[in-house]
Write an enzyme that holds these catalytic residues in place. Structure first.
Site, PDB file in Angstrom:
ATOM      1  N   LEU A  17       0.821  -1.205   0.000  1.00 55.14           N
ATOM      2  CA  LEU A  17       0.000   0.000   0.000  1.00 55.14           C
ATOM      3  C   LEU A  17       0.857   1.257   0.000  1.00 55.14           C
ATOM      4  O   LEU A  17       0.522   2.251  -0.646  1.00 55.14           O
ATOM      5  CB  LEU A  17      -0.925   0.001   1.221  1.00 55.14           C
ATOM      6  CG  LEU A  17      -1.877  -1.190   1.358  1.00 55.14           C
ATOM      7  CD1 LEU A  17      -2.731  -1.039   2.618  1.00 55.14           C
ATOM      8  CD2 LEU A  17      -2.774  -1.339   0.131  1.00 55.14           C
ATOM      9  N   TYR A 159      -2.807  -7.877  16.195  1.00 53.29           N
ATOM     10  CA  TYR A 159      -2.987  -7.021  15.022  1.00 53.29           C
ATOM     11  C   TYR A 159      -4.212  -6.129  15.177  1.00 53.29           C
ATOM     12  O   TYR A 159      -4.153  -4.919  14.946  1.00 53.29           O
ATOM     13  CB  TYR A 159      -3.102  -7.893  13.771  1.00 53.29           C
ATOM     14  CG  TYR A 159      -3.196  -7.116  12.482  1.00 53.29           C
ATOM     15  CD1 TYR A 159      -2.069  -6.486  11.957  1.00 53.29           C
ATOM     16  CD2 TYR A 159      -4.389  -7.027  11.779  1.00 53.29           C
ATOM     17  CE1 TYR A 159      -2.137  -5.783  10.770  1.00 53.29           C
ATOM     18  CE2 TYR A 159      -4.475  -6.316  10.594  1.00 53.29           C
ATOM     19  CZ  TYR A 159      -3.342  -5.694  10.086  1.00 53.29           C
ATOM     20  OH  TYR A 159      -3.411  -4.984   8.922  1.00 53.29           O
ATOM     21  N   THR A 194      -1.756  -7.323  -1.476  1.00 55.54           N
ATOM     22  CA  THR A 194      -0.406  -6.864  -1.166  1.00 55.54           C
ATOM     23  C   THR A 194       0.567  -8.012  -1.432  1.00 55.54           C
ATOM     24  O   THR A 194       0.147  -9.155  -1.637  1.00 55.54           O
ATOM     25  CB  THR A 194      -0.331  -6.446   0.311  1.00 55.54           C
ATOM     26  OG1 THR A 194      -0.680  -7.578   1.127  1.00 55.54           O
ATOM     27  CG2 THR A 194      -1.290  -5.292   0.591  1.00 55.54           C
TER      28      THR A 194
END
Length: 253
Positions: A17, A159, A194
């Site tokens: 990103l 996370y 990604t």
């Protein structure tokens, strides 16, 4: 804020990103600083975008300060910060081998949340000393959270907690920095293609894509970059957390 001719610092700019964001902003005339712990990746993207390679760690006060100073000296005052640097982990709180090692949780929090805050505080201090431009603006900061902040799955405790912290940071930071003419916003991306996700087998990628309501595909990093462009350019967007996810709501696992 005007992008053309403005200096932008992109963390995690060597891949994914961050790379897509650095490339888009450069194509719009921004002077880019590519900050990444992968020195070779930072150098590659900087060379291809006409930017400045900044190798370093977002959690390091001295390293981040040096990167900001170097970019400002070479490209002019930094008025845009896009925080894309981050890591993930997939470990249960209590797994087959017992409780999740505290060091693993701390590492994710340190890189994702503390690293984001470290860059925010240092760059905003730099911005606060600049002369204002249109709308009395001195700068704009875009942080990267995740839909995991809202729909954290099993095994994503560290996370999700780190991204939840980034999400909660948007409004108080925007309120506090408003007196300097600095806007702060957060983008919470869903499932994007990604480099890390691209390593999954095709069947796994298709399964993930099928879970997304519309469009039923993985997000393109260029779409994330375009959202960053919008947030920077639209001076009335402030203190917001924008989900960019095709309408997906993650299931427990």
């Amino acid at each position: 804020m005007r992008i053309d001719g403005t200096t932008a610092l992109v963390t995690g700019g060597g891949s994914g990103l961050g790379e897509a964001t650095a490339r888009l902003l450069a194509s719009l005339g921004a002077k880019i600083g590519v900050f990444d712990r992968n020195e070779a990746a930072a150098a590659r993207v900087a060379e291809e975008t006409g930017g400045v390679a900044l190798a370093g760690d977002v959690t390091s006060e001295s390293g981040a300060s040096s990167a900001i100073k170097k970019l400002a000296n070479e490209s002019g005052p930094v008025r845009i910060l896009v925080n894309c640097a981050g890591i993930g982990t997939a470990k249960r709180i209590v797994g087959r081998d017992g409780p999740m090692p505290l060091a693993d949780f701390e590492r994710v929090i340190r890189v994702n949340l503390i690293g984001t805050f470290n860059m925010l505080r240092l760059v905003s201090a730099h911005m606060a000393e600049l002369e204002p431009v249109e709308d009395n603006a001195r700068g704009v900061i875009v942080n990267t959270a995740s839909v995991a902040a809202f729909d954290g799955q099993i095994g994503q405790a560290a996370y999700a907690a780190s991204k939840g912290g980034i999400t909660s940071l948007a409004l108080p930071a925007a309120r506090e920095l408003a007196r300097f003419g600095i806007r702060v916003n957060t983008i919470a991306p869903g499932i994007f293609l990604t480099p890390l996700l691209a390593e999954l087998p095709d069947e796994a990628q298709k399964s993930l894509a099928a879970s997304i309501p519309c469009p039923a595909r993985l997000g393109d990093p260029a779409e994330f970059a375009d959202a960053v462009r919008f947030v920077i350019a639209n001076g009335y967007v402030n203190g917001e957390v924008i989900r960019l996810d095709g309408g997906v709501r993650l299931q427990p696992k």
